[in-house]
Design a protein around this motif. Structure first.
Motif, mmCIF file in Angstrom:
data_model
loop_
_atom_site.group_PDB
_atom_site.id
_atom_site.type_symbol
_atom_site.label_atom_id
_atom_site.label_comp_id
_atom_site.label_asym_id
_atom_site.label_seq_id
_atom_site.Cartn_x
_atom_site.Cartn_y
_atom_site.Cartn_z
ATOM 1 N N LEU A 109 0.863 -1.119 -0.210
ATOM 2 C CA LEU A 109 -0.020 0.384 0.096
ATOM 3 C C LEU A 109 1.103 1.232 0.048
ATOM 4 C CD1 LEU A 109 -2.713 1.301 0.178
ATOM 5 C CD2 LEU A 109 -2.074 0.590 3.576
ATOM 6 N N LEU A 110 1.724 1.158 0.624
ATOM 7 C CA LEU A 110 2.695 1.707 0.447
ATOM 8 C C LEU A 110 3.612 2.346 0.040
ATOM 9 C CD1 LEU A 110 4.334 4.457 2.254
ATOM 10 C CD2 LEU A 110 5.244 2.882 2.720
ATOM 11 N N GLU A 111 3.756 1.858 -0.885
ATOM 12 C CA GLU A 111 4.706 2.092 -2.277
ATOM 13 C C GLU A 111 4.121 2.352 -3.517
ATOM 14 O OE1 GLU A 111 7.692 1.451 -3.212
ATOM 15 O OE2 GLU A 111 7.990 1.196 -0.384
ATOM 16 N N SER A 112 2.408 1.679 -3.559
ATOM 17 C CA SER A 112 0.837 1.987 -4.648
ATOM 18 C C SER A 112 1.455 3.321 -3.873
ATOM 19 C CB SER A 112 -0.238 1.864 -4.111
ATOM 20 O OG SER A 112 0.323 -0.729 -4.104
ATOM 21 N N ALA A 113 0.715 4.327 -3.237
ATOM 22 C CA ALA A 113 0.680 5.779 -2.640
ATOM 23 C C ALA A 113 1.934 6.035 -2.692
ATOM 24 C CB ALA A 113 0.749 5.886 -0.803
ATOM 25 N N LEU A 120 7.612 9.581 1.695
ATOM 26 C CA LEU A 120 9.460 8.960 2.119
ATOM 27 C C LEU A 120 9.448 9.027 3.213
ATOM 28 C CD1 LEU A 120 10.731 10.820 -1.361
ATOM 29 C CD2 LEU A 120 10.498 8.673 -0.966
ATOM 30 N N SER A 121 9.075 9.565 4.170
ATOM 31 C CA SER A 121 9.121 9.607 5.511
ATOM 32 C C SER A 121 8.521 8.379 6.208
ATOM 33 C CB SER A 121 9.206 10.884 6.703
ATOM 34 O OG SER A 121 8.997 10.453 7.555
ATOM 35 N N LEU A 122 7.759 8.032 5.905
ATOM 36 C CA LEU A 122 6.800 6.617 6.413
ATOM 37 C C LEU A 122 7.628 5.596 5.713
ATOM 38 C CD1 LEU A 122 2.928 7.855 5.732
ATOM 39 C CD2 LEU A 122 3.896 7.896 7.540
ATOM 40 N N ARG A 123 8.241 5.649 4.511
ATOM 41 C CA ARG A 123 8.765 4.357 3.976
ATOM 42 C C ARG A 123 9.698 4.088 4.672
ATOM 43 N NH1 ARG A 123 11.326 4.683 -1.799
ATOM 44 N NH2 ARG A 123 9.048 4.182 -2.799
ATOM 45 N N GLN A 124 10.499 5.001 5.332
ATOM 46 C CA GLN A 124 12.336 4.481 6.348
ATOM 47 C C GLN A 124 11.282 4.466 7.802
ATOM 48 O OE1 GLN A 124 13.089 8.842 7.046
ATOM 49 N NE2 GLN A 124 14.637 8.786 4.846
ATOM 50 N N ARG A 125 10.566 4.899 8.488
ATOM 51 C CA ARG A 125 9.630 4.121 9.168
ATOM 52 C C ARG A 125 9.386 2.716 8.654
ATOM 53 N NH1 ARG A 125 5.068 7.007 12.629
ATOM 54 N NH2 ARG A 125 5.120 4.840 13.374
ATOM 55 N N GLU A 177 -0.773 2.595 12.743
ATOM 56 C CA GLU A 177 -0.703 4.239 12.348
ATOM 57 C C GLU A 177 0.154 4.564 11.182
ATOM 58 O OE1 GLU A 177 2.117 4.835 15.660
ATOM 59 O OE2 GLU A 177 1.169 5.042 17.002
ATOM 60 N N LEU A 178 0.783 3.677 10.526
ATOM 61 C CA LEU A 178 1.481 3.254 9.207
ATOM 62 C C LEU A 178 0.336 3.761 8.244
ATOM 63 C CD1 LEU A 178 4.997 1.717 8.809
ATOM 64 C CD2 LEU A 178 4.996 4.340 9.309
ATOM 65 N N LYS A 179 -0.327 2.456 8.748
ATOM 66 C CA LYS A 179 -1.594 2.690 7.286
ATOM 67 C C LYS A 179 -2.377 3.586 7.243
ATOM 68 C CE LYS A 179 -5.332 -0.646 6.216
ATOM 69 N NZ LYS A 179 -6.205 -2.450 7.008
#
Length: 563
Positions: free
Chosen positions: A316-320, A356-361, A385-387
């Motif tokens: 989901l993160l990569e799609s976003a 990108l900051s969420l990707r680091q987390r 929280e990430l989701k």
């Protein structure tokens, strides 16, 4: 006569006052006599008779004699004295010695109050003695029954009391001597002293019988149930650690060790029969144990969530991020054609930075999952929280993308509205020129020109590059209102013109017979030719209505039907 009449009046007043005082004192003497009778009628003798039914020995006999002597003294000695005083008071009143009568009345009042208090005291003591005997008899039987039941329970289930069995038995043994002492005191008539023993036994019984009822349950908790729960939690803790659960942060083993130490201390407190603090702490321990189960279950739930959703949230993160990058590119293209605010333009860029900051987390969390040195409950919370953050940013950039798409839609819509307004303005002008009018008033020409200018402004704003849709919509709104106003005014003016013509036609029938109306119609026709249509309508309507009241209503109905 000058002095006799006042003297007679004074004498009459004095006599009236004297008789008033006399009546007042007689009433007071009668009240005191009634009060004396109330004391004599108190049921002391009846209560003394009840005492005779008790064991007339020792304390009871002494108290009976004291009460009887006091009652005899009051009735045979003191009451006759009060009778004498009452008689003296009456004599003093008859002799009009009111001051002396008052002194005697006060003395009688004082003695009666004193004797009344003596009677109340005697009756209270009698009631206490008689009541003590009855209460003692009922309560001692209850205590003996409770004692027998408690002793039977203690002997039949001695194992259930553990170290408390012996101290409980020792305290129970102290009841028998007191039962015997009670029986001796009652037999000797010492009911009040026996009452003290009953009260003491009741107080001890409440504590002791409660201990006998509650200690077995308490021992079951600390010797079986709590140790069983501790054993189960330790095994579960060990199994979970073998399955790579990280549980150090829960400090469960340390807390279980502390509870086991408490259990050892509890046994000594129970042996001392000090169970109140033990009961309180047992409740707390059971709550703690429940919290341990909850904490371990939370870790299991956390692991399942991580296993089920870790990859999904990463995708989901990569799609976003991918979608946001496309939105950034689209925004750059849109900005070449449309003007948008800096804040609006930064939305996709800011979304991308946050993602990108969420990707680091997420990458840090990936390391934690691989190393298995973090609590699953904590990782679950981080994943959730990430989701949530990803979904919010996803939604924000989608809203931005929709707004960018709507710019083209808004532009097309604006052009369509502008074209419609152009046609409306053209139709209005054509309608005015085709009408059978002497001419178009200057005011109408000015309004037509103003509408044309607003159309020009709106057209120019639609030709700017990049296009500012906010300015376009604002100019278009002004032009639209201006054109609608001028169109409505033109329609109203043409309707008035037609109405003027019908009024004049209707009024022609009166011209020959009504010179005044003829003159007014001439003024209306002059105003019409001068393009003062509103004034022409006013003149014509006034003329016809004056000649034929209600004519205007007929003309308007005819005009509406023909229309």
């Amino acid at each position: 006569m000058k002095y006799i009449i006042p003297t007679i009046i004074v004498l009459c007043v004095i006599i009236a006052i004297v008789f008033l005082f006399r009546r007042k004192h007689r009433n007071e003497i009668q009240r005191l006599d009634q009060k004396k009778l109330q004391i004599q009628n108190k049921p002391v003798l009846e209560e003394l008779t009840k005492v005779k039914a008790l064991n007339m020995n020792g304390q009871t006999e002494e108290m009976f004699e004291r009460w009887r002597n006091k009652w005899t003294e009051l009735m045979d000695v003191e009451m006759p004295k009060i009778d004498v005083l009452l008689f003296d008071a009456e004599e003093q009143v008859d002799q009009f010695h009111f001051g002396k009568a008052t002194e005697i009345e006060k003395e009688i009042e004082s003695r009666i109050t004193e004797y009344d208090q003596e009677m109340v005291k005697i009756l209270k003591e009698l009631d206490e003695l008689i009541g003590s005997e009855e209460k003692n008899r009922i309560e001692i039987e209850q205590l003996k029954e409770q004692y027998r039941s408690a002793r039977k329970t203690l002997l039949a289930h001695q194992y259930s009391y553990g170290p408390a069995a012996e101290p409980l038995e020792n305290r129970l043994e102290k009841f028998n001597p007191q039962f015997e002492e009670y029986d001796q005191l009652t037999a000797s008539g010492n009911y009040l002293k026996a009452r003290e023993i009953v009260v003491s036994l009741k107080e001890e019984g409440q504590t002791l019988f409660k201990l006998i009822n509650e200690i077995p349950t308490l021992l079951t908790e600390i010797q079986h149930k709590i140790p069983s729960d501790i054993h189960e939690i330790r095994n579960g803790h060990q199994e979970m650690e073998e399955q790579s659960y990280f549980l150090v942060h829960l400090e469960i083993l340390e807390k279980l060790n502390q509870i086991e130490e408490n259990l050892v201390e509890f046994k000594q407190k129970i042996a001392d029969l000090d169970i109140a603090p033990v009961q309180l702490r047992v409740v707390e321990i059971k709550d703690e144990i429940e919290s341990f189960y909850d904490a371990l279950e939370k870790e299991v739930i956390g692991r399942k969530y991580v296993d089920d959703h870790f990859t999904e949230i990463g995708d989901l993160l990569e799609s976003a991020i991918e979608a946001t990058e496309k939105t950034v590119e689209e925004a750059e293209v849109v900005q070449k054609s449309y003007r948008i605010s800096p804040k609006e333009a930064n939305v996709p860029v800011n979304c991308k930075q946050q993602l990108l900051s969420l990707r680091q987390r997420y990458e840090l969390l990936t390391v934690e999952v691989q190393e298995e040195q973090s609590a699953y409950s904590s990782m679950e919370e981080t994943l959730k929280e990430l989701k949530l953050s990803i979904e919010q940013l996803f939604e924000e950039q989608e809203q931005f993308a929709d707004r960018m798409k709507n710019l083209r839609i808004d532009e097309n819509k604006a052009r369509a509205i502008l074209a419609k307004q152009k046609r409306l303005l053209h139709d209005t002008e054509r309608m005015l020129h085709k009408a059978n009018l002497p001419g178009i008033p200057e005011e109408m020409d000015a309004r037509l020109e103003e509408a044309a200018e607003q159309i020009f402004v709106a057209v120019n704003s639609l030709q700017e590059i990049p296009l500012n849709m906010e300015t376009v919509n604002k100019n278009l709104e002004i032009a639209e209102k201006c054109i609608e106003d001028v169109h409505n005014t033109a329609v109203e003016m043409l309707e008035n013109v037609q109405l003027i013509e019908r009024i004049i036609q209707y009024g022609n029938r009166y011209r020959n017979s009504n010179p005044a109306m003829h003159q007014q119609l001439l003024e209306a026709e002059d105003a019409f030719r001068e393009m003062r249509y509103a004034k022409a309508l006013e003149y014509a309507a006034t003329a016809v209505e004056a000649a034929e009241p209600g004519a205007m209503k007929k003309i308007q109905v005819l005009a509406k039907n023909k229309g």
